[in-house]
Design a protein around this motif. Structure first.
Motif, mmCIF file in Angstrom:
data_model
loop_
_atom_site.group_PDB
_atom_site.id
_atom_site.type_symbol
_atom_site.label_atom_id
_atom_site.label_comp_id
_atom_site.label_asym_id
_atom_site.label_seq_id
_atom_site.Cartn_x
_atom_site.Cartn_y
_atom_site.Cartn_z
ATOM 1 N N GLY A 1 0.821 -1.194 0.000
ATOM 2 C CA GLY A 1 0.000 0.000 0.000
ATOM 3 C C GLY A 1 0.858 1.249 0.000
ATOM 4 N N GLY A 2 0.374 2.304 -0.635
ATOM 5 C CA GLY A 2 1.145 3.535 -0.709
ATOM 6 C C GLY A 2 2.449 3.295 -1.449
ATOM 7 N N ASP A 3 3.518 3.842 -0.926
ATOM 8 C CA ASP A 3 4.832 3.668 -1.534
ATOM 9 C C ASP A 3 5.658 2.621 -0.794
ATOM 10 O OD1 ASP A 3 4.354 5.528 -3.492
ATOM 11 O OD2 ASP A 3 5.064 7.202 -2.285
ATOM 12 N N VAL A 4 4.994 1.690 -0.143
ATOM 13 C CA VAL A 4 5.680 0.676 0.664
ATOM 14 C C VAL A 4 5.656 -0.656 -0.066
ATOM 15 C CG1 VAL A 4 5.729 -0.528 2.875
ATOM 16 C CG2 VAL A 4 4.971 1.864 2.770
ATOM 17 N N MET A 5 6.800 -1.306 -0.131
ATOM 18 C CA MET A 5 6.836 -2.665 -0.659
ATOM 19 C C MET A 5 7.831 -3.495 0.144
ATOM 20 S SD MET A 5 8.819 -2.219 -4.244
ATOM 21 C CE MET A 5 10.066 -0.962 -4.404
ATOM 22 N N TRP A 6 7.656 -4.778 0.029
ATOM 23 C CA TRP A 6 8.367 -5.722 0.882
ATOM 24 C C TRP A 6 8.927 -6.852 0.036
ATOM 25 C CZ3 TRP A 6 6.296 -10.741 1.670
ATOM 26 C CH2 TRP A 6 6.890 -11.489 2.696
ATOM 27 N N VAL A 7 10.163 -7.233 0.288
ATOM 28 C CA VAL A 7 10.826 -8.275 -0.496
ATOM 29 C C VAL A 7 11.457 -9.299 0.439
ATOM 30 C CG1 VAL A 7 12.690 -8.774 -2.111
ATOM 31 C CG2 VAL A 7 11.301 -6.731 -2.418
ATOM 32 N N VAL A 8 11.209 -10.561 0.161
ATOM 33 C CA VAL A 8 11.817 -11.654 0.923
ATOM 34 C C VAL A 8 12.953 -12.255 0.109
ATOM 35 C CG1 VAL A 8 11.468 -13.992 1.812
ATOM 36 C CG2 VAL A 8 9.753 -12.237 2.235
ATOM 37 N N ASN A 9 14.075 -12.480 0.762
ATOM 38 C CA ASN A 9 15.219 -13.120 0.112
ATOM 39 C C ASN A 9 16.061 -13.749 1.206
ATOM 40 O OD1 ASN A 9 17.816 -13.658 -1.010
ATOM 41 N ND2 ASN A 9 17.428 -12.178 -2.631
ATOM 42 N N GLU A 10 16.219 -15.044 1.152
ATOM 43 C CA GLU A 10 16.962 -15.723 2.211
ATOM 44 C C GLU A 10 18.426 -15.325 2.240
ATOM 45 O OE1 GLU A 10 15.636 -17.411 4.781
ATOM 46 O OE2 GLU A 10 13.855 -16.590 3.807
ATOM 47 N N GLY A 11 18.887 -14.615 1.214
ATOM 48 C CA GLY A 11 20.259 -14.126 1.219
ATOM 49 C C GLY A 11 20.429 -12.818 1.968
ATOM 50 N N TYR A 12 19.316 -12.187 2.373
ATOM 51 C CA TYR A 12 19.398 -10.933 3.105
ATOM 52 C C TYR A 12 19.858 -11.177 4.542
ATOM 53 C CZ TYR A 12 16.624 -8.659 -0.588
ATOM 54 O OH TYR A 12 16.164 -8.150 -1.773
ATOM 55 N N THR A 13 20.433 -10.150 5.128
ATOM 56 C CA THR A 13 20.864 -10.217 6.530
ATOM 57 C C THR A 13 19.775 -9.591 7.386
ATOM 58 O OG1 THR A 13 23.175 -10.036 5.870
ATOM 59 C CG2 THR A 13 22.666 -9.573 8.163
ATOM 60 N N ASP A 14 19.092 -10.405 8.177
ATOM 61 C CA ASP A 14 17.900 -9.933 8.884
ATOM 62 C C ASP A 14 17.664 -10.770 10.136
ATOM 63 O OD1 ASP A 14 15.485 -8.752 9.553
ATOM 64 O OD2 ASP A 14 14.331 -9.848 8.056
ATOM 65 N N ALA A 15 18.394 -10.468 11.205
ATOM 66 C CA ALA A 15 18.190 -11.186 12.471
ATOM 67 C C ALA A 15 16.816 -10.847 13.026
ATOM 68 C CB ALA A 15 19.278 -10.800 13.474
ATOM 69 N N GLU A 16 16.081 -11.854 13.449
ATOM 70 C CA GLU A 16 14.728 -11.655 13.953
ATOM 71 C C GLU A 16 14.614 -12.051 15.420
ATOM 72 O OE1 GLU A 16 12.382 -10.227 12.422
ATOM 73 O OE2 GLU A 16 12.913 -10.332 10.300
ATOM 74 N N LYS A 17 13.685 -11.413 16.099
ATOM 75 C CA LYS A 17 13.409 -11.743 17.494
ATOM 76 C C LYS A 17 12.473 -12.953 17.602
ATOM 77 C CE LYS A 17 13.188 -6.922 19.010
ATOM 78 N NZ LYS A 17 12.255 -5.941 19.587
#
Length: 506
Positions: free
Chosen positions: A107-123
């Motif tokens: 929505g709006g100017d927001v978009m989301w991309v999933v890639n297992e190669g990204y660095t993204d530590a999660e809680k």
């Protein structure tokens, strides 16, 4: 994927709702956000530290993409909505995504991309575990993408760190689940120091924290915190992420109140990439957020055993989210506003602080001889009687010795250690020292033979050491008033049993 996206939108809705009732959200305070508050050292009320329950992840040199990462990319489902001409900024950002895949428009100017190669530590997201450690997740991302983690031994396993999630889990064992600053975790990982120990309202190094100091002597040269002001444009510092990684502190400006709403807290995220237009003007930003995919909100990961929480968090998808940027006046200063970060028309989300970390190769690191692998490899303390050493070298040797002492105390399950075997000699000693495996901030009273001593240098001083120990020194002025004999020293601590030792005065 549809089910995953529905849950993701639900989390976004929870975030907005929580803000609307003045809950502290998204990275700690209650469930999800980082509070920024002024905190004072117990030793010096004049010192302040801006901390935030950071849920940021320092996404890093995202300009670096590989063919293999494209193969492993998990493409988000295309939204059926047509991207109109008014959404041209989104189209531009999509064409410049850190690793090109089909984006999911939120929505709006927001978009989301999933890639297992990204660095993204999660809680995982539960209290007293990691609900407020967004700042540590951000630091873990910075360390991993900055090339400080993959060639370093994990003190908890004795083997190399294998992922950013493992670095974040290391920080879970190091720090209490409270607000903090990424550079605190960076300092402990690299140099074995924690500059916020003893500060009220800030995450503290745990008594049994695993060893830090993996690459000593580097932190002050590679990490920097910069606050955005009318004279400092923080995006200029991270427009090029080819040689650094960075985290951003977001705050919320109340349109009706015309001020920053400190009761809503603040939030640390990782900057993956800054997008510019054809004229080089800042247009948007890709961010990694440790609160995007909080594991405990997924039915399949609820109520897992304590020792399985880190594994559940590591299973969460790695993702970046794009937001359009605008430069706006908020009060007396101009800030970069992250548009549509939350669905609240009465708030503006803006970038207030940047914490960046130069990459390991930029810092001149990476030499295996420079990496500290644990207390067993601590350099031996040399005989200094016949050589001239500077105070800096002397302090380095002292810290190396303290690492050995802490290891010995843990091995022998000692809470307190006397370097002089409990003896104070009036004719030769300048004081009597003890080393304790406790927090200095919890010390409430000190007694010798039932007589309470005065703190602040009159009868004794305390020092929080860089590796989690603290030292207490009884002054020679006080000790010299005692007759030769044996005395009982009792130290009282908030929340735990007192510690008693014997002092032999000669």
């Amino acid at each position: 994927m549809e089910d995953y996206m529905n849950r993701k939108r639900l989390l976004s809705s929870i975030l907005a709702t929580a803000l609307s009732v003045n809950m502290i959200i998204a990275s700690g305070f209650t469930a999800y956000a980082c509070e920024t508050e002024e905190v004072t050292s117990t030793e010096s009320s004049s010192e302040t530290v801006e901390t935030t329950e950071s849920s940021s992840e320092t996404a890093t040199e995202t300009s670096e993409s590989t063919d293999s990462s494209a193969e492993t990319a998990v493409a988000a489902e295309n939204n059926t909505e047509t991207v109109t001409a008014a959404e041209s900024t989104v189209e531009t950002a999509a064409s410049e995504a850190p690793t090109q895949v089909n984006p999911e428009y939120l929505g709006g100017d927001v978009m989301w991309v999933v890639n297992e190669g990204y660095t993204d530590a999660e809680k995982y997201g539960t209290e007293d575990y990691d609900s407020q450690l967004c700042w540590a997740a951000t630091a873990a991302n910075m360390i991993w993408d900055g090339n400080y983690g993959s060639g370093t031994i994990n003190p908890m396993t004795g083997e190399y760190f294998t992922s950013v999630d493992e670095v974040f889990d290391y920080f879970r064992y190091c720090f209490t689940d409270e607000p903090g600053v990424p550079d605190g975790a960076l300092a402990y990982f690299l140099d074995g120091t924690y500059q916020y120990q003893g500060y009220v309202g800030v995450s503290q190094l745990k008594d049994d924290a695993p060893d830090g100091g993996m690459i000593r002597g580097t932190f002050e040269n590679v990490s920097q915190i910069i606050e955005h002001t009318n004279d400092v444009n923080v995006l200029d510092l991270v427009a090029d992420l080819s040689n650094k990684t960075a985290g951003a502190l977001l705050k919320w400006w109340g349109i009706n109140e015309q001020e920053t709403l400190t009761n809503l807290g603040a939030h640390w995220l990782t900057i993956a990439q800054v997008v510019t237009d054809d004229n080089g003007e800042y247009q948007g930003i890709w961010l990694a957020d440790s609160d995007n995919d909080v594991a405990c909100y997924y039915p399949e990961y609820q109520n897992v055993a304590d020792d399985e929480r880190a594994m559940a968090a590591a299973q969460m998808p790695n993702s970046y989210t794009y937001y359009d940027l605008s430069y706006e006046q908020l009060g007396e200063a101009y800030y970069w506003v992250v548009n549509d970060f939350i669905d609240r028309s009465d708030l503006k989300t803006y970038i207030h602080v940047i914490n960046y970390l130069l990459n390991n190769n930029e810092a001149g690191g990476g030499d295996p001889d420079d990496i500290y692998y644990g207390p067993e490899d601590t350099p031996a303390v040399e005989d200094t009687d016949e050589i001239d050493i500077t105070p800096y070298v002397a302090e380095e040797m002292r810290q190396a010795l303290l690492v050995d002492i802490k290891s010995m105390m843990i091995e022998k399950d000692l809470v307190v250690y006397s370097p002089t075997d409990n003896v104070y000699n009036k004719s030769t000693d300048n004081g009597y020292s003890l080393i304790l495996r406790k927090l200095a901030t919890n010390l409430t009273n000190v007694y010798i033979n039932g007589i309470r001593l005065e703190a602040g240098g009159l009868d004794y001083t305390i020092k929080q050491e860089k590796n989690g120990l603290f030292t207490i020194v009884i002054s020679k002025e006080y000790l010299n008033t005692l007759e030769a004999g044996t005395y009982t020293m009792t130290m009282e601590f908030a929340g735990s049993e007192p510690v008693t030792v014997t002092i032999i005065v000669k």
